[in-house]
Motif scaffolding. Structure first.
Motif, PDB file in Angstrom:
ATOM      1  N   VAL A   1       3.862 -31.968  -5.193  1.00 39.73           N
ATOM      2  CA  VAL A   1       4.708 -30.513  -6.412  1.00 39.73           C
ATOM      3  C   VAL A   1       4.611 -31.328  -7.916  1.00 39.73           C
ATOM      4  O   VAL A   1       3.100 -30.562  -8.344  1.00 39.73           O
ATOM      5  CB  VAL A   1       6.136 -30.537  -5.993  1.00 39.73           C
ATOM      6  CG1 VAL A   1       6.072 -29.184  -7.698  1.00 39.73           C
ATOM      7  CG2 VAL A   1       5.752 -29.709  -4.771  1.00 39.73           C
TER       8      VAL A   1
ATOM      9  N   VAL B   1       0.779 -29.232  -9.941  1.00 41.34           N
ATOM     10  CA  VAL B   1       0.736 -28.160 -11.081  1.00 41.34           C
ATOM     11  C   VAL B   1       0.391 -28.970 -12.122  1.00 41.34           C
ATOM     12  O   VAL B   1      -0.345 -28.159 -12.783  1.00 41.34           O
ATOM     13  CB  VAL B   1       3.225 -28.460 -11.128  1.00 41.34           C
ATOM     14  CG1 VAL B   1       2.826 -28.110 -12.493  1.00 41.34           C
ATOM     15  CG2 VAL B   1       2.897 -27.407 -10.251  1.00 41.34           C
TER      16      VAL B   1
ATOM     17  N   ALA C   1      10.016 -33.089   0.294  1.00 36.32           N
ATOM     18  CA  ALA C   1       9.662 -31.908  -0.517  1.00 36.32           C
ATOM     19  C   ALA C   1      10.370 -31.349  -1.818  1.00 36.32           C
ATOM     20  O   ALA C   1      10.124 -31.261  -2.850  1.00 36.32           O
ATOM     21  CB  ALA C   1       9.500 -30.448   0.090  1.00 36.32           C
ATOM     22  N   ALA C   2      11.672 -31.121  -1.687  1.00 35.98           N
ATOM     23  CA  ALA C   2      13.014 -31.239  -2.550  1.00 35.98           C
ATOM     24  C   ALA C   2      12.907 -32.414  -4.030  1.00 35.98           C
ATOM     25  O   ALA C   2      13.066 -31.999  -5.038  1.00 35.98           O
ATOM     26  CB  ALA C   2      14.219 -31.450  -1.776  1.00 35.98           C
TER      27      ALA C   2
ATOM     28  N   SER D   1      10.116 -34.232  -4.506  1.00 37.83           N
ATOM     29  CA  SER D   1       8.677 -34.175  -5.028  1.00 37.83           C
ATOM     30  C   SER D   1       9.096 -32.778  -6.189  1.00 37.83           C
ATOM     31  O   SER D   1       7.958 -32.788  -7.457  1.00 37.83           O
ATOM     32  CB  SER D   1       7.572 -33.741  -3.946  1.00 37.83           C
ATOM     33  OG  SER D   1       7.099 -33.408  -4.461  1.00 37.83           O
ATOM     34  N   LEU D   2       9.872 -31.759  -5.921  1.00 45.21           N
ATOM     35  CA  LEU D   2       9.929 -30.747  -7.105  1.00 45.21           C
ATOM     36  C   LEU D   2      11.529 -31.187  -7.954  1.00 45.21           C
ATOM     37  O   LEU D   2      10.803 -30.954  -9.366  1.00 45.21           O
ATOM     38  CB  LEU D   2      10.740 -29.363  -6.480  1.00 45.21           C
ATOM     39  CG  LEU D   2      10.917 -28.380  -7.136  1.00 45.21           C
ATOM     40  CD1 LEU D   2       9.994 -27.779  -7.231  1.00 45.21           C
ATOM     41  CD2 LEU D   2      11.540 -27.354  -6.385  1.00 45.21           C
ATOM     42  N   MET D   3      11.850 -32.399  -7.995  1.00 45.55           N
ATOM     43  CA  MET D   3      12.277 -32.910  -8.933  1.00 45.55           C
ATOM     44  C   MET D   3      11.615 -33.547  -9.545  1.00 45.55           C
ATOM     45  O   MET D   3      12.074 -33.980 -10.905  1.00 45.55           O
ATOM     46  CB  MET D   3      13.853 -33.581  -7.999  1.00 45.55           C
ATOM     47  CG  MET D   3      14.786 -32.866  -8.064  1.00 45.55           C
ATOM     48  SD  MET D   3      16.151 -33.745  -6.690  1.00 45.55           S
ATOM     49  CE  MET D   3      16.860 -34.772  -8.524  1.00 45.55           C
TER      50      MET D   3
ATOM     51  N   LEU E   1       8.837 -33.238 -10.723  1.00 42.81           N
ATOM     52  CA  LEU E   1       7.872 -32.650 -11.812  1.00 42.81           C
ATOM     53  C   LEU E   1       8.518 -32.589 -13.039  1.00 42.81           C
ATOM     54  O   LEU E   1       7.541 -32.437 -13.808  1.00 42.81           O
ATOM     55  CB  LEU E   1       7.911 -30.687 -11.257  1.00 42.81           C
ATOM     56  CG  LEU E   1       6.890 -29.432 -11.642  1.00 42.81           C
ATOM     57  CD1 LEU E   1       5.316 -30.334 -12.005  1.00 42.81           C
ATOM     58  CD2 LEU E   1       7.177 -28.306 -11.436  1.00 42.81           C
TER      59      LEU E   1
END
Length: 255
Positions: free
Chosen positions: A59, A63, A205-206, A208-210, A212
Motif C-alpha cells: 500500500v 500510493v 494488508a491491514a 500495510s494500510l496503516m 501508509l
C-alpha cells in the motif's frame, strides 16, 4: 494471562518498528525521489521474512509511486517509450514471486543484501551509463524481465531499472515520472504475485494500510527538507547506509 500480555507487547513493538521504518523510508523518498521500498524492505528484512516485508510494502509503495507518477505531464509519452520494459517487469515478477516464499527466505534475504550492495556501489561511484536509441527496442524487455526477477526475489525495484532509466538521459522531471511509472508497475505485479501464491494475508494488508500514514508523513518532511540541505551529501550518506545494510543482510547467509 502472562502469555497474552507478552503477545500484545510483541505486536506493539512490531507496529512501532514498522511505523518508524516507513517514516524513514518515506523521508528518504521525499528527499531523493526514490528509495522507499529499498529502505523499508531492507530494514524490515532484519527481523521478518522478505515475503512478509514485501506484503507490508504494497500500500505505501503503490500510493506514493502513483502520486509520483501523476505529478508530471509526460505519462503517455513515457508509456509509449517504456511499455516493453513494463511488460518485462510484470512477466519477470510473476515468474519469480515463488523465490521469496517458503524455504527460500534465507536465499532471498541474501539476494536482497546483494541488490542493496550493487545499488549502493553504483550510487557511490556515480556510475553513468548511456543507452543508444537503436538498442532500446530489444534492451528494454530484457531490463524489465531482470528487474521483475529481482523484484520477485527481493521486493526491491531498483536493479537494473533505475540505472537503465538514468542511462536514457531523460530530463529531470521525466526521470522522476519514469521512476514512478516503473515502481508502480512493479508494486502491482508484486502484489498480484503474492496474492496468487497465497502470501498476501489480510493481517499484512491491514498493517500495510496503516504504514501508509507514516510513509506519507515522511515524504512530506523529506520534500520540505530537500531544499534545505545538500542533495549530494544526503545521497552519499544514503548509499553508504544501504551498503552497510546490504553487507549485514548477506553476512547472515554466509555465516
Amino acid at each position: 494471562m502472562q502469555t497474552t500480555l507478552s503477545f500484545d507487547a510483541a505486536h506493539l513493538m512490531l507496529l512501532s518498528a514498522v511505523t518508524a521504518i516507513f517514516l524513514l523510508a518515506g523521508f528518504v523518498k521525499g528527499v531523493v525521489g526514490l528509495g522507499l521500498p529499498t529502505v523499508a524492505v531492507g530494514l524490515l528484512g532484519l527481523f521478518m521474512p522478505p515475503v512478509q516485508a514485501a506484503a507490508l510494502l504494497i500500500v505505501p509503495s503503490l500510493v506514493t509511486n502513483v502520486w509520483q507518477l501523476l505529478a508530471g505531464g509526460r505519462f503517455v509519452w513515457l508509456l509509449r517509450r517504456l511499455w516493453l520494459m513494463l511488460i518485462g517487469i510484470v512477466v519477470g515478477t510473476l515468474l519469480g514471486t515463488r523465490w521469496i516464499s517458503g524455504d527460500n527466505s534465507g536465499q532471498a534475504t541474501a539476494a536482497l543484501g546483494a541488490a542493496l550492495i550493487v545499488y549502493a556501489i553504483l550510487g557511490l561511484a556515480a556510475v553513468k551509463f548511456s543507452v543508444p536509441a537503436s538498442t532500446e527496442k530489444w534492451l528494454s524487455p530484457v531490463i524489465g524481465l531482470a528487474t521483475g526477477l529481482v523484484t520477485a526475489a527481493t521486493a526491491v525495484f531498483v536493479i537494473p531499472a533505475v540505472p537503465y532509466l538514468q542511462a536514457l538521459h531523460l530530463e529531470k522531471d521525466e526521470l522522476i515520472q519514469a521512476l514512478g511509472l516503473s515502481f508502480t508497475v512493479s508494486t502491482i505485479a508484486m502484489a498480484a504475485g503474492l496474492a496468487q501464491g497465497g502470501a498476501l494475508q489480510m493481517t499484512d494488508a491491514a498493517v500495510s494500510l496503516m504504514a501508509l500514514v507514516p510513509a506519507l508523513g515522511g515524504m512530506f518532511i523529506g520534500q520540505w527538507l530537500r531544499g534545505k540541505i545538500s542533495a549530494v551529501l544526503f545521497r552519499r550518506c544514503f548509499f553508504v547506509g544501504l551498503l552497510l545494510l546490504g553487507l549485514h543482510l548477506t553476512s547472515h547467509f554466509w555465516l
